[in-house]
Design a protein around this motif. Structure first.
Motif, PDB file in Angstrom:
ATOM      1  N   UNK A 167       0.831  -1.207   0.000  1.00  0.00           N
ATOM      2  CA  UNK A 167       0.000   0.000   0.000  1.00  0.00           C
ATOM      3  C   UNK A 167       0.864   1.256   0.000  1.00  0.00           C
TER       4      UNK A 167
ATOM      5  N   UNK B  24       1.235   5.022   1.212  1.00  0.00           N
ATOM      6  CA  UNK B  24       0.631   5.852   2.256  1.00  0.00           C
ATOM      7  C   UNK B  24       1.307   7.200   2.317  1.00  0.00           C
TER       8      UNK B  24
ATOM      9  N   UNK C   7       0.838   8.045   8.162  1.00  0.00           N
ATOM     10  CA  UNK C   7       0.216   6.841   8.710  1.00  0.00           C
ATOM     11  C   UNK C   7      -0.971   6.403   7.854  1.00  0.00           C
ATOM     12  N   UNK C   8      -1.510   7.366   7.109  1.00  0.00           N
ATOM     13  CA  UNK C   8      -2.781   7.148   6.423  1.00  0.00           C
ATOM     14  C   UNK C   8      -2.545   6.604   5.014  1.00  0.00           C
ATOM     15  N   UNK C   9      -3.440   5.725   4.576  1.00  0.00           N
ATOM     16  CA  UNK C   9      -3.357   5.187   3.224  1.00  0.00           C
ATOM     17  C   UNK C   9      -3.635   6.285   2.203  1.00  0.00           C
ATOM     18  N   UNK C  10      -2.884   6.277   1.127  1.00  0.00           N
ATOM     19  CA  UNK C  10      -3.082   7.255   0.061  1.00  0.00           C
ATOM     20  C   UNK C  10      -4.048   6.666  -0.962  1.00  0.00           C
ATOM     21  N   UNK C  11      -5.344   6.675  -0.605  1.00  0.00           N
ATOM     22  CA  UNK C  11      -6.358   6.010  -1.442  1.00  0.00           C
ATOM     23  C   UNK C  11      -6.428   6.619  -2.836  1.00  0.00           C
TER      24      UNK C  11
ATOM     25  N   UNK D 212     -10.626  14.271  -3.994  1.00  0.00           N
ATOM     26  CA  UNK D 212     -10.853  13.234  -5.013  1.00  0.00           C
ATOM     27  C   UNK D 212     -11.312  13.842  -6.334  1.00  0.00           C
TER      28      UNK D 212
ATOM     29  N   UNK E 182     -10.721   4.473  12.337  1.00  0.00           N
ATOM     30  CA  UNK E 182      -9.552   5.001  11.628  1.00  0.00           C
ATOM     31  C   UNK E 182      -8.559   3.873  11.327  1.00  0.00           C
TER      32      UNK E 182
ATOM     33  N   UNK F  18      -8.324   3.383   7.434  1.00  0.00           N
ATOM     34  CA  UNK F  18      -7.361   4.327   6.870  1.00  0.00           C
ATOM     35  C   UNK F  18      -5.908   3.875   6.980  1.00  0.00           C
ATOM     36  N   UNK F  19      -5.642   2.776   7.652  1.00  0.00           N
ATOM     37  CA  UNK F  19      -4.240   2.365   7.787  1.00  0.00           C
ATOM     38  C   UNK F  19      -3.990   1.051   7.045  1.00  0.00           C
ATOM     39  N   UNK F  20      -2.726   0.835   6.709  1.00  0.00           N
ATOM     40  CA  UNK F  20      -2.345  -0.402   6.025  1.00  0.00           C
ATOM     41  C   UNK F  20      -2.633  -1.599   6.929  1.00  0.00           C
TER      42      UNK F  20
END
Lengths: 258, 415
Positions: free
Chosen positions: A107, A109, A112-116, B209, B272, B276-278
């Motif tokens: 993934x 990121x 800490x946050x995923x880069x969707x 987005x 979260x 939102x996390x891996x």
């Protein structure tokens, strides 16, 4: 494309306990070409591919990548070289969507946050590059996809990482006629984009439809590796079933011509 | 399958109609989400408030939260284990053990509250570490490991509280968790800040987005979500800020119970982590297809162990809340129906028993359903026997919905 092979194996031996599965096998794959790897059940196709992918370690023999001799000790090493394998069972998570599957385990990121958004963009670009237009939304779960679409996602996942060699293990085995044609078209496009594609298949029609070269394994030995245009359908069947066909095959040395 | 091209789909998706159509398609395909729980909650509330008007009183509304808090928190931890397709039958008594540790250190050893809470939470983490390692490394089915632990922890609670005595808790801070309220003004401030933060996050996300040319939720849908959250939060805070004391002149009783912001905080944190996390992504992956996750380079064992650690940690938090609410710890803390209510809450909320599907929010929604059933039937004067039978049936119903929607998804999706 007549430069040297991107992937070349020489004198590969591999045993599991007392059983020697691969005997002195030579194999090569060229950029921009589809190399079909054929052979009967138990001929050692899967073992050879797993050796290439680093799942199995080779007992002896040499592994060349882009002309350099390399050591592959695990899947990570192979992935770093740019070798990706698409397994027959695809290894997709039904409960995740297309983007999530394509980036699984790698993934992107930001902090800490995923880069969707970034991942979705990259996935869309990759699918566009493969001229895939059959999926409705990149955010649909893989469980809602057809067999051909799932295969497409698995292949796109392998291509995403700037890979140089993509190995497909029986990609059309479970597909209908129309979907098989779709996937074969995709396989051809991969090679036309400059990748070296290795296609494992039992289906002679598929092999002759897309491949540039054919490598036939017989009982753990490389019976012959030849240009597709230089052999006939029945010659390949003979190579698979008896390891030789006229001039070609075992008995004329170890057949590792290019 | 459709052969629409991506750009066309993008255009139609950004309209409200397309959004609604997608939603109904997902529901029809077996992804029911929060629908059954919300529906059940509404139906139950209507039935109980018609039959027993007292159900709607401010004091009963506040009771619902404190009654359901411990189960909801434990259920939130269970979601992680259920997401992997595993189960933790010992979560109830794990919360009992942690509560007993808390009570012993606090009352018998005279530790300060924060150290005792820390010790209780650490106990939870260690329990999870042990259970998870047995499941992941030794490969014993989680059902068996946690069934054994269920019995063993029951024994440990008995030993800790010296064979059935009741250890009371006098520490004001611990008692405040389940018994005190947030000042009314602070309650309003919290609700406003929370809703505003939610709106800002949703809008910036959609902006980012669309800025990159990706499909985003239309503003009207976001507006609807924010308005719904504002309405729920507003009504809840308003009712909880009403005077609930029978004799307000002597002692005033109003404000949002402290457990409510506590649960909201835990909900935000775990949502979260999951979305939102891996790490959260990997939990879903292992639950969906462990072999695919392994091949993708995910350390499946580590994910398994960590899920059990989170589950037992949340059980310890649930134990602390339960101890605070009961003002004491006895051998039955975390026992009897606590575990089944917690599993029931997660499943009723929409978490699948087969793994791979679930959210932290499910625990809250399902916890609310379980609390409403228990509370409403108590008001109706039914015995504990009837309550157990009804809750059991609801759990079974939720599990059937889960199994059926899974079947439907498999039949409709695969090819």
């Amino acid at each position: 494309m007549s430069q040297g092979p991107i992937l070349e194996l020489r004198g590969i031996n591999k045993s599991f306990g007392p059983v020697q599965v691969l005997h002195d096998v030579a194999f090569s794959a060229h950029a921009g070409e589809v190399t079909a790897l054929v052979g009967d059940n138990g001929a050692g196709k899967s073992t050879l591919v797993k050796c290439v992918g680093g799942i199995h370690q080779i007992d002896s023999g040499e592994y060349f990548f882009e002309g350099r001799k390399v050591q592959v000790h695990g899947p990570r090493d192979a992935a770093e070289l740019g070798v990706e394998i698409v397994y027959q069972d695809l290894a997709l998570c039904d409960n995740l969507d297309i983007v999530q599957n394509m980036f699984l385990g790698r993934e992107r990121r930001s902090g800490l946050v995923l880069d969707e958004a970034g991942m979705e963009e990259m996935a869309a670009k990759t699918l566009e590059g493969l001229s895939v237009r059959t999926v409705k939304s990149l955010r649909q779960h893989v469980s809602s996809l057809s067999g051909g679409q799932r295969q497409t996602v698995a292949i796109a996942k392998a291509v995403l990482w700037n890979s140089k060699v993509v190995i497909l293990d029986e990609p059309t085995a479970a597909l209908g006629v129309a979907q098989t044609a779709q996937v074969l078209e995709l396989v051809r496009r991969l090679a036309d984009n400059g990748l070296a594609v290795v296609l494992i298949s039992h289906n002679m029609n598929d092999v002759f439809a897309v491949s540039d070269r054919i490598a036939a394994l017989y009982l753990g030995r490389m019976a012959a590796q030849t240009k597709t245009s230089e052999v006939t359908h029945s010659q390949v069947v003979e190579l698979i079933t008896s390891g030789r066909s006229g001039e070609l095959g075992l008995g004329n040395g170890n057949g590792a011509t290019s | 399958m459709t052969t629409e091209t991506l750009p066309e789909q993008r255009a139609s998706d950004s309209r409200v109609g397309g959004h609604l159509r997608n939603y109904f398609e997902r529901v029809r395909g077996g992804e029911l989400g929060a629908l059954p729980a919300v529906f059940g909650l509404v139906v139950l509330c209507v039935i109980f408030s018609v039959l027993r008007p007292a159900f709607l009183s401010a004091i009963n509304f506040a009771n619902l939260f404190t009654q359901g808090a411990a189960v909801t928190v434990i259920a939130m931890g269970l979601v992680f284990v259920l997401l992997l397709g595993e189960i933790d039958l010992s979560a109830g008594f794990a919360s009992g053990v942690c509560a007993a540790v808390l009570a012993v250190l606090l009352t018998l050893e005279g530790w300060p509250w924060y150290l005792a809470v820390l010790a209780a939470m650490l106990t939870g983490v260690l329990i999870g570490l042990a259970l998870g390692s047995l499941v992941a490394k030794l490969g014993i089915p989680s059902f068996v490991v946690t069934l054994a632990a269920f019995l063993a922890f029951q024994g440990v609670v008995l030993l800790l509280v010296k064979n059935g005595t009741n250890i009371s808790i006098q520490d004001g801070t611990i008692l405040a968790i389940a018994n005190n309220n947030v000042p009314p003004l602070l309650g309003w401030a919290g609700a406003v800040v929370g809703v505003a933060a939610y709106a800002v996050i949703q809008i910036t996300q959609a902006r980012r987005r669309t800025g990159r040319g990706l499909v985003a939720d239309p503003m009207s849908v976001i507006g609807f979500r924010v308005a719904a959250l504002a309405a729920v939060a507003g009504v809840a805070v308003y009712v909880l800020n009403l005077e609930r004391s029978r004799n307000a002149a002597i002692v005033s009783l109003k404000g949002v119970p402290i457990v409510v912001p506590l649960i909201v905080l835990l909900l935000i944190v775990w949502t979260f982590v999951l979305r939102r996390t891996a790490y959260g992504r990997h939990i879903y992956a292992v639950g969906g297809n462990a072999e695919a996750a392994r091949r993708a380079g995910i350390d499946v064992d580590r994910i398994r162990i960590s899920a059990f650690v989170i589950c037992s940690f949340m059980a310890s938090v649930g134990g602390i809340i339960a101890a605070s609410r009961a003002n004491s710890v006895d051998p039955n803390t975390g026992g009897s129906n606590v575990l089944l209510f917690a599993v029931g809450a997660a499943v009723i909320g929409g978490t699948s028993l087969f793994g791979g599907r679930g959210r932290a929010l499910d625990a809250v929604l399902g916890g609310a359903v379980v609390a409403v059933i228990e509370n409403g039937m108590g008001l109706m004067g039914y015995s504990a026997g009837v309550k157990f039978a009804v809750t059991g049936s609801v759990l079974l119903l939720a599990a059937s919905v889960d199994a059926l929607s899974r079947k439907r998804a498999a039949a409709g999706g695969r090819r």
